[in-house]
Write a protein that holds these residues in place. Structure first.
Motif, PDB file in Angstrom:
ATOM      1  N   TYR A   1       0.832  -1.205   0.000  1.00 17.70           N
ATOM      2  CA  TYR A   1       0.000   0.000   0.000  1.00 17.70           C
ATOM      3  C   TYR A   1       0.866   1.255   0.000  1.00 17.70           C
ATOM      4  O   TYR A   1       0.572   2.220  -0.719  1.00 17.70           O
ATOM      5  N   GLN A   2       1.938   1.266   0.791  1.00 18.91           N
ATOM      6  CA  GLN A   2       2.847   2.419   0.803  1.00 18.91           C
ATOM      7  C   GLN A   2       3.502   2.594  -0.562  1.00 18.91           C
ATOM      8  O   GLN A   2       3.677   3.705  -1.038  1.00 18.91           O
ATOM      9  N   ARG A   3       3.864   1.507  -1.192  1.00 20.97           N
ATOM     10  CA  ARG A   3       4.442   1.583  -2.539  1.00 20.97           C
ATOM     11  C   ARG A   3       3.408   2.119  -3.530  1.00 20.97           C
ATOM     12  O   ARG A   3       3.732   2.933  -4.389  1.00 20.97           O
ATOM     13  N   PHE A   4       2.177   1.694  -3.392  1.00 25.84           N
ATOM     14  CA  PHE A   4       1.107   2.192  -4.263  1.00 25.84           C
ATOM     15  C   PHE A   4       0.950   3.696  -4.101  1.00 25.84           C
ATOM     16  O   PHE A   4       0.798   4.427  -5.081  1.00 25.84           O
TER      17      PHE A   4
END
Length: 45
Positions: free
Chosen positions: A8-11
């Motif tokens: 999610y952080q990468r997204f």
């Protein structure tokens, strides 16, 4: 030891739409702080 980021952080980091709105939000915050007087060293009489 390295720490991996979640998917999610990468997204969030890789999404250009979220990055655009984050840029606009931070620009407005800086503008409000500068326009509102940020306690500079200049004496205003």
């Amino acid at each position: 030891m390295t720490q991996r980021i979640s998917k999610y952080q990468r997204f969030k980091m890789m999404n250009p739409i979220i990055q655009f709105f984050k840029f606009i939000y931070l620009s407005l915050r800086v503008l409000v702080i500068v326009a509102g007087g940020h306690g500079g060293t200049r004496n205003v009489k």
